[in-house]
Design a protein around this motif. Structure first.
Motif, PDB file in Angstrom:
ATOM      1  N   GLY A 258       0.828  -1.205   0.000  1.00  0.00           N
ATOM      2  CA  GLY A 258       0.000   0.000   0.000  1.00  0.00           C
ATOM      3  C   GLY A 258       0.860   1.252   0.000  1.00  0.00           C
ATOM      4  N   LEU A 259       0.705   2.076  -1.031  1.00  0.00           N
ATOM      5  CA  LEU A 259       1.475   3.312  -1.131  1.00  0.00           C
ATOM      6  C   LEU A 259       0.906   4.428  -0.261  1.00  0.00           C
ATOM      7  CD1 LEU A 259       2.114   3.359  -4.998  1.00  0.00           C
ATOM      8  CD2 LEU A 259       3.803   2.920  -3.208  1.00  0.00           C
ATOM      9  N   GLY A 260      -0.213   4.177   0.397  1.00  0.00           N
ATOM     10  CA  GLY A 260      -0.871   5.219   1.172  1.00  0.00           C
ATOM     11  C   GLY A 260      -0.312   5.445   2.552  1.00  0.00           C
ATOM     12  N   HIS A 261       0.635   4.607   2.992  1.00  0.00           N
ATOM     13  CA  HIS A 261       1.213   4.775   4.331  1.00  0.00           C
ATOM     14  C   HIS A 261       2.563   4.085   4.355  1.00  0.00           C
ATOM     15  CE1 HIS A 261       1.720   4.545   8.705  1.00  0.00           C
ATOM     16  NE2 HIS A 261       0.837   5.516   8.773  1.00  0.00           N
ATOM     17  N   PRO A 262       3.551   4.638   5.097  1.00  0.00           N
ATOM     18  CA  PRO A 262       4.888   4.025   5.138  1.00  0.00           C
ATOM     19  C   PRO A 262       4.913   2.573   5.592  1.00  0.00           C
ATOM     20  CG  PRO A 262       4.979   6.248   6.022  1.00  0.00           C
ATOM     21  CD  PRO A 262       3.524   5.939   5.789  1.00  0.00           C
ATOM     22  N   VAL A 263       3.990   2.174   6.449  1.00  0.00           N
ATOM     23  CA  VAL A 263       4.008   0.789   6.925  1.00  0.00           C
ATOM     24  C   VAL A 263       3.685  -0.193   5.810  1.00  0.00           C
ATOM     25  CG1 VAL A 263       1.576   0.515   7.610  1.00  0.00           C
ATOM     26  CG2 VAL A 263       3.373  -0.616   8.926  1.00  0.00           C
ATOM     27  N   GLY A 264       3.035   0.284   4.757  1.00  0.00           N
ATOM     28  CA  GLY A 264       2.713  -0.585   3.628  1.00  0.00           C
ATOM     29  C   GLY A 264       3.945  -1.195   2.982  1.00  0.00           C
ATOM     30  N   ALA A 265       5.068  -0.471   3.011  1.00  0.00           N
ATOM     31  CA  ALA A 265       6.304  -0.987   2.423  1.00  0.00           C
ATOM     32  C   ALA A 265       6.737  -2.271   3.110  1.00  0.00           C
ATOM     33  CB  ALA A 265       7.409   0.069   2.518  1.00  0.00           C
ATOM     34  N   PHE A 266       6.607  -2.323   4.424  1.00  0.00           N
ATOM     35  CA  PHE A 266       7.036  -3.498   5.181  1.00  0.00           C
ATOM     36  C   PHE A 266       6.023  -4.635   5.054  1.00  0.00           C
ATOM     37  CE2 PHE A 266       9.039   0.171   7.191  1.00  0.00           C
ATOM     38  CZ  PHE A 266      10.379  -0.210   7.103  1.00  0.00           C
ATOM     39  N   LEU A 267       4.749  -4.291   4.980  1.00  0.00           N
ATOM     40  CA  LEU A 267       3.736  -5.326   4.758  1.00  0.00           C
ATOM     41  C   LEU A 267       3.955  -6.007   3.409  1.00  0.00           C
ATOM     42  CD1 LEU A 267       0.496  -3.511   6.021  1.00  0.00           C
ATOM     43  CD2 LEU A 267       1.737  -5.356   7.163  1.00  0.00           C
ATOM     44  N   GLY A 268       4.188  -5.208   2.375  1.00  0.00           N
ATOM     45  CA  GLY A 268       4.420  -5.769   1.052  1.00  0.00           C
ATOM     46  C   GLY A 268       5.695  -6.596   1.003  1.00  0.00           C
ATOM     47  N   ALA A 269       6.751  -6.135   1.672  1.00  0.00           N
ATOM     48  CA  ALA A 269       8.006  -6.886   1.692  1.00  0.00           C
ATOM     49  C   ALA A 269       7.842  -8.212   2.422  1.00  0.00           C
ATOM     50  CB  ALA A 269       9.099  -6.051   2.353  1.00  0.00           C
ATOM     51  N   LEU A 270       7.039  -8.226   3.490  1.00  0.00           N
ATOM     52  CA  LEU A 270       6.799  -9.469   4.224  1.00  0.00           C
ATOM     53  C   LEU A 270       6.030 -10.467   3.369  1.00  0.00           C
ATOM     54  CD1 LEU A 270       6.910 -11.144   6.811  1.00  0.00           C
ATOM     55  CD2 LEU A 270       4.825  -9.968   7.571  1.00  0.00           C
ATOM     56  N   ILE A 271       4.994 -10.003   2.692  1.00  0.00           N
ATOM     57  CA  ILE A 271       4.221 -10.881   1.803  1.00  0.00           C
ATOM     58  C   ILE A 271       5.116 -11.437   0.704  1.00  0.00           C
ATOM     59  CG2 ILE A 271       2.344 -10.927   0.106  1.00  0.00           C
ATOM     60  CD1 ILE A 271       0.940  -8.797   1.841  1.00  0.00           C
ATOM     61  N   TYR A 272       5.936 -10.573   0.131  1.00  0.00           N
ATOM     62  CA  TYR A 272       6.828 -11.007  -0.945  1.00  0.00           C
ATOM     63  C   TYR A 272       7.840 -12.032  -0.429  1.00  0.00           C
ATOM     64  CZ  TYR A 272       9.769 -10.652  -5.099  1.00  0.00           C
ATOM     65  OH  TYR A 272      10.466 -10.939  -6.238  1.00  0.00           O
ATOM     66  N   ALA A 273       8.418 -11.789   0.751  1.00  0.00           N
ATOM     67  CA  ALA A 273       9.416 -12.711   1.309  1.00  0.00           C
ATOM     68  C   ALA A 273       8.808 -14.081   1.596  1.00  0.00           C
ATOM     69  CB  ALA A 273      10.015 -12.123   2.580  1.00  0.00           C
ATOM     70  N   VAL A 274       7.600 -14.099   2.150  1.00  0.00           N
ATOM     71  CA  VAL A 274       6.931 -15.372   2.447  1.00  0.00           C
ATOM     72  C   VAL A 274       6.651 -16.138   1.156  1.00  0.00           C
ATOM     73  CG1 VAL A 274       4.817 -16.413   3.342  1.00  0.00           C
ATOM     74  CG2 VAL A 274       5.948 -14.600   4.635  1.00  0.00           C
ATOM     75  N   MET A 275       6.128 -15.434   0.156  1.00  0.00           N
ATOM     76  CA  MET A 275       5.811 -16.092  -1.110  1.00  0.00           C
ATOM     77  C   MET A 275       7.074 -16.576  -1.820  1.00  0.00           C
ATOM     78  SD  MET A 275       2.757 -13.730  -2.689  1.00  0.00           S
ATOM     79  CE  MET A 275       2.719 -14.773  -4.132  1.00  0.00           C
ATOM     80  N   ASP A 276       8.111 -15.755  -1.786  1.00  0.00           N
ATOM     81  CA  ASP A 276       9.348 -16.129  -2.465  1.00  0.00           C
ATOM     82  C   ASP A 276       9.996 -17.337  -1.793  1.00  0.00           C
ATOM     83  OD1 ASP A 276      11.418 -15.771  -4.368  1.00  0.00           O
ATOM     84  OD2 ASP A 276      12.658 -14.866  -2.825  1.00  0.00           O
ATOM     85  N   THR A 277       9.834 -17.449  -0.475  1.00  0.00           N
ATOM     86  CA  THR A 277      10.449 -18.549   0.270  1.00  0.00           C
ATOM     87  C   THR A 277       9.686 -19.852   0.099  1.00  0.00           C
ATOM     88  OG1 THR A 277      11.320 -17.000   1.911  1.00  0.00           O
ATOM     89  CG2 THR A 277      11.214 -19.326   2.536  1.00  0.00           C
ATOM     90  N   PHE A 278       8.375 -19.786   0.198  1.00  0.00           N
ATOM     91  CA  PHE A 278       7.582 -21.013   0.220  1.00  0.00           C
ATOM     92  C   PHE A 278       6.905 -21.318  -1.117  1.00  0.00           C
ATOM     93  CE2 PHE A 278       7.619 -19.492   4.662  1.00  0.00           C
ATOM     94  CZ  PHE A 278       8.262 -20.576   5.239  1.00  0.00           C
TER      95      PHE A 278
END
Length: 336
Positions: A258-278
């Motif tokens: 989500g580009l609407g708030h700085p915390v969105g960057a970390f949420l997106g990175a976490l989703i990406y890391a989980v998907m990339d790993t598993f």
């Protein structure tokens, strides 16, 4: 942010601090730690996009400048460079290099908008990757620079899972708070006012060009911090780690979160890391790009403001709008 949002932020940080008591080392370093360091680079993009109104694809390049700088100066590098020095000097100099790179990108792209800004920053990012790939004297070509293990922290190797996790967490939290602070300063308010109406902001005496260059410099500083940590995480850096796909991946992280708030960057990175790993191990790495593309498309169609927007709506915290609705009026009122 409201008091409720600050309380939620504090609760999340407290939870993250306690997670090492419950999670195995694999999750600490390869999932959460990785998500935080890549999330820092995505944070620099989110800062520019949400508060400045321009999306830059040069953030991976800025992170790469810091990564290559710290690798070239690292005392443990293989091969050892002519500028080898302690990590205590190499890390600040690397972040400074990324900050100056950000200012330079801002200077180059100061008069571009929308698709033109995307294209020129993408060209800069790809150009730097190709330059690193072809340069064997300083950047070591395809092979890159290896054995960038990071400094010792309180006598413990940086690569220790707990050390890496807590350094990544503390850095991410500090940069997150820095962004929240900056956007409420006169500089941040002017930047948001320029985003909403550059002509109106210029009319009350603010330099549009200087504020945009300053925003890119700050984004370069943030991306540089992430680039140094990513280099330590990967134990080195190569041209492929700053190429076209990593550049697009950072954009995907920011948009998914989500580009609407700085915390969105970390949420997106976490989703990406989980998907990339598993997910990539289940469906195969060749099909991972298709999967992440479908996830990206679905989230954009369902919620243009990403996972953060979905969470805010579910929690009943409003539609993701910032409390300052008219930055120009806020500036003329003296920031009160």
């Amino acid at each position: 942010m409201t008091n409720r949002q600050w309380l939620m932020t504090g609760a999340v940080v407290a939870l993250l601090l306690m997670l090492p008591l419950f999670l195995p080392n694999f999750w600490l370093a390869n999932i959460l730690g990785r998500a935080m360091v890549y999330g820092i680079v995505a944070l620099s993009l989110t800062f520019l996009a949400h508060y400045g109104g321009f999306i830059s694809l040069a953030q991976t390049m800025m992170a790469g400048v810091a990564g290559y700088a710290v690798a070239m100066m690292a005392p443990t590098a293989i091969p050892l460079g002519p500028f080898a020095m302690s990590y205590g000097y190499a890390i600040p100099l690397a972040v400074l290099a990324a900050t100056l790179t950000g200012a330079l990108v801002g200077l180059i792209a100061v008069n571009t908008r929308e698709i033109y800004l995307l294209m020129i920053t993408l060209a800069l990012a790809v150009g730097f990757s190709l330059f690193a790939q072809s340069n064997t004297q300083w950047f070591r070509g395809y092979e890159g620079i290896r054995n960038i293990v990071g400094p010792e922290v309180f006598g413990m190797p940086f690569r220790t899972h707990l050390v890496f996790y807590y350094v990544a967490l503390i850095t991410a939290v500090l940069l997150y708070l820095l962004v929240l602070y900056v956007v409420r300063t006169p500089f941040g308010l002017a930047l948001q006012a320029i985003r909403d109406s550059a002509r109106r902001t210029s009319a009350i005496g603010f330099s549009v060009a200087l504020h945009r260059i300053g925003a890119f410099a700050l984004a370069g500083f943030i991306a540089g911090c992430g680039g140094v940590l990513i280099t330590f995480y990967n134990i080195g850096i190569t041209p492929s780690s700053i190429g076209l796909w990593p550049t697009v991946a950072v954009l995907i992280m920011a948009v998914i979160g989500g580009l609407g708030h700085p915390v969105g960057a970390f949420l997106g990175a976490l989703i990406y890391a989980v998907m990339d790993t598993f997910a990539s191990s289940i469906i195969g790495h060749d099909r991972f790009n298709t999967l992440i593309g479908l996830v990206f498309l679905t989230i954009v169609l369902v919620s243009p403001d990403g996972v953060w927007g979905i969470g805010k709506r579910l929690a009943g915290l409003g539609g993701g709008k910032e409390p300052v609705s008219d930055p120009v009026a806020k500036l003329t009122a003296g920031g009160k």
